[in-house]
Design a protein around this motif. Sequence first.
Motif, PDB file in Angstrom:
ATOM      1  N   THR A   1      18.374 -23.235 -70.647  1.00 37.85           N
ATOM      2  CA  THR A   1      18.747 -21.934 -71.439  1.00 37.85           C
ATOM      3  C   THR A   1      20.077 -21.359 -71.697  1.00 37.85           C
ATOM      4  N   GLY A   2      20.780 -21.498 -70.586  1.00 32.41           N
ATOM      5  CA  GLY A   2      22.078 -20.793 -70.310  1.00 32.41           C
ATOM      6  C   GLY A   2      22.060 -19.614 -69.886  1.00 32.41           C
ATOM      7  N   ALA A   3      20.786 -19.043 -69.782  1.00 34.78           N
ATOM      8  CA  ALA A   3      20.442 -17.516 -69.342  1.00 34.78           C
ATOM      9  C   ALA A   3      20.230 -17.317 -67.743  1.00 34.78           C
ATOM     10  N   THR A   4      20.332 -16.045 -67.543  1.00 36.76           N
ATOM     11  CA  THR A   4      20.089 -15.838 -66.145  1.00 36.76           C
ATOM     12  C   THR A   4      18.455 -15.940 -66.014  1.00 36.76           C
ATOM     13  N   VAL A   5      17.920 -15.674 -64.911  1.00 41.02           N
ATOM     14  CA  VAL A   5      16.330 -16.047 -64.975  1.00 41.02           C
ATOM     15  C   VAL A   5      16.067 -14.724 -63.883  1.00 41.02           C
ATOM     16  N   LYS A   6      14.949 -13.973 -64.430  1.00 40.68           N
ATOM     17  CA  LYS A   6      14.332 -12.974 -63.384  1.00 40.68           C
ATOM     18  C   LYS A   6      13.877 -13.614 -62.216  1.00 40.68           C
ATOM     19  N   MET A   7      14.365 -13.032 -61.201  1.00 43.09           N
ATOM     20  CA  MET A   7      14.142 -13.521 -59.801  1.00 43.09           C
ATOM     21  C   MET A   7      12.796 -13.551 -59.423  1.00 43.09           C
ATOM     22  N   GLN A   8      11.935 -12.408 -59.593  1.00 36.12           N
ATOM     23  CA  GLN A   8      10.689 -12.251 -59.408  1.00 36.12           C
ATOM     24  C   GLN A   8       9.734 -13.480 -60.273  1.00 36.12           C
ATOM     25  N   ASP A   9      10.371 -13.676 -61.344  1.00 37.31           N
ATOM     26  CA  ASP A   9       9.792 -14.593 -62.069  1.00 37.31           C
ATOM     27  C   ASP A   9       9.831 -16.017 -61.331  1.00 37.31           C
ATOM     28  N   LYS A  10      10.786 -16.382 -60.887  1.00 34.83           N
ATOM     29  CA  LYS A  10      11.128 -17.520 -60.197  1.00 34.83           C
ATOM     30  C   LYS A  10      10.217 -17.877 -59.083  1.00 34.83           C
ATOM     31  N   PHE A  11      10.358 -16.919 -58.173  1.00 38.50           N
ATOM     32  CA  PHE A  11       9.741 -16.882 -56.703  1.00 38.50           C
ATOM     33  C   PHE A  11       8.575 -16.557 -56.580  1.00 38.50           C
ATOM     34  N   LEU A  12       7.689 -15.877 -57.661  1.00 38.52           N
ATOM     35  CA  LEU A  12       6.232 -15.595 -57.521  1.00 38.52           C
ATOM     36  C   LEU A  12       5.401 -17.049 -57.722  1.00 38.52           C
ATOM     37  N   PRO A  13       5.964 -17.948 -58.602  1.00 38.32           N
ATOM     38  CA  PRO A  13       5.027 -19.338 -58.590  1.00 38.32           C
ATOM     39  C   PRO A  13       5.217 -20.203 -57.230  1.00 38.32           C
ATOM     40  N   VAL A  14       6.462 -20.008 -56.827  1.00 37.30           N
ATOM     41  CA  VAL A  14       6.733 -20.806 -55.512  1.00 37.30           C
ATOM     42  C   VAL A  14       5.669 -20.255 -54.393  1.00 37.30           C
ATOM     43  N   LEU A  15       5.637 -18.944 -54.314  1.00 35.72           N
ATOM     44  CA  LEU A  15       4.997 -18.440 -53.400  1.00 35.72           C
ATOM     45  C   LEU A  15       3.484 -18.758 -53.464  1.00 35.72           C
ATOM     46  N   ALA A  16       3.146 -18.805 -54.704  1.00 31.25           N
ATOM     47  CA  ALA A  16       1.438 -18.752 -54.927  1.00 31.25           C
ATOM     48  C   ALA A  16       1.265 -20.073 -54.565  1.00 31.25           C
ATOM     49  N   ARG A  17       2.086 -21.259 -54.981  1.00 29.66           N
ATOM     50  CA  ARG A  17       1.887 -22.570 -54.659  1.00 29.66           C
ATOM     51  C   ARG A  17       1.411 -22.749 -52.968  1.00 29.66           C
ATOM     52  N   MET A  18       2.574 -21.982 -52.174  1.00 29.91           N
ATOM     53  CA  MET A  18       2.477 -22.223 -51.122  1.00 29.91           C
ATOM     54  C   MET A  18       1.306 -21.481 -50.292  1.00 29.91           C
ATOM     55  N   ASN A  19       0.910 -20.421 -51.118  1.00 30.68           N
ATOM     56  CA  ASN A  19      -0.384 -19.631 -50.353  1.00 30.68           C
ATOM     57  C   ASN A  19      -1.636 -20.561 -50.581  1.00 30.68           C
ATOM     58  N   PHE A  20      -1.694 -21.148 -51.993  1.00 26.68           N
ATOM     59  CA  PHE A  20      -2.802 -21.864 -52.351  1.00 26.68           C
ATOM     60  C   PHE A  20      -2.802 -23.061 -51.373  1.00 26.68           C
ATOM     61  N   MET A  21      -1.635 -23.730 -51.256  1.00 27.35           N
ATOM     62  CA  MET A  21      -1.747 -24.945 -50.233  1.00 27.35           C
ATOM     63  C   MET A  21      -2.180 -24.417 -48.995  1.00 27.35           C
ATOM     64  N   MET A  22      -1.863 -23.300 -48.276  1.00 28.31           N
ATOM     65  CA  MET A  22      -2.293 -22.791 -46.982  1.00 28.31           C
ATOM     66  C   MET A  22      -3.875 -22.792 -47.197  1.00 28.31           C
ATOM     67  N   CYS A  23      -4.159 -22.083 -47.808  1.00 27.12           N
ATOM     68  CA  CYS A  23      -5.858 -21.847 -47.848  1.00 27.12           C
ATOM     69  C   CYS A  23      -6.555 -23.001 -48.189  1.00 27.12           C
ATOM     70  N   ASP A  24      -6.211 -23.978 -48.938  1.00 27.61           N
ATOM     71  CA  ASP A  24      -6.702 -25.118 -49.684  1.00 27.61           C
ATOM     72  C   ASP A  24      -6.982 -26.306 -48.468  1.00 27.61           C
TER      73      ASP A  24
END
Length: 365
Positions: free
Chosen positions: A207-230
Amino acid sequence: MNRKFRTALHTWLPALVLPALLGFGSEAMASTLNQNVSWTIDRAGTTSKYRVVAYGDSIYAGYNGSISNAAKYSAPTVDAEYLSALWNADIESVRRTKSGAIASDVYQNKIVAEKSYMQASSTRVVTFEMCGNDGLQARTSFKGQTGTCDYTVLTTAENNCKANVAAAMDYINANAYAGVKLKVVSNLHYPGYAADNTQSSCKDATTGATVKMQDKFLPVLARMNFMMCDTARQKGFQCADNFAQYMGADYDSNGDGQIDSDALRYVNGESQASYVTRITSTLRSTIRDANTHFVSASSSYDYIQSDDTHPTYNGSTVSAGLFSSTTGTGAPRYTTFTGGKNPIWNQYGHERMGWAVSTFNPATP
């Protein structure tokens, strides 16, 4: 009236300061700190004694910004107090932790290297947490980027977490005392959620644009947390969902008929896609920074210390066991629990985490 309670604590010691304070010369020790504590809940009139063993980083350590002490009642010891009442027994809470350690360090140098603690015949509960520092280090690296964003640092943290959580569970299953009744992994809260609601310095290659860091980090954290529980579901562990406990209010804020902290929890057997969508989209509006954890629409407590990372706690501290182990004994703060909860179960971060682990406690040892 809105109520917020914050424990007065020191701030996180930067990694570069630790070597000077500790006298360590090696790079490996520059940003890690052993904090080993054994605290026994001594219940009046009891003769039996059982053990809870907890492995992890600064979260289970009860880190409070000091190199010389840590919270007496960090989450594993809070759970020990619940167990003491449930089993009418003395409970030894053994915390083998290293503040600042990434997942591989916790796995290799705590769980594997210190397996003897969970092999004792008195052990009935083994719990661990890891991956927080993998995520924090990746976030720091990403925030420092300029030019084109490099997302591989986030992918690497996620992959390292996945590999070491699975390895830890396999190792505990193979090496813990045969009489262990419960094994629990605690997943990750999102420290600095509100602070990450800002744009990156780097720009997305597409996109050539900056990214909102919360939007980038939350999916990563969600996948890590899902992995731990699953992974826990598949390997005979329980999963204490700290993300849900910390980041969701204890009332129904969006009118969907569910208490927010319940609605955010991992559901046994759900797909990763379902969980990630629920966290990052469907229920995103209910996620709140844990510095203001609402227990009702008008009352909140602060679950995070002033460093914006580590959980708040109740009570005093103990020596951190920097070079060996600190041992101690004390009477329980509470001897009975109404509805399985102590009076401050939702007022401090460590109390909430310890209660989350306790919900899986077996009725008998």
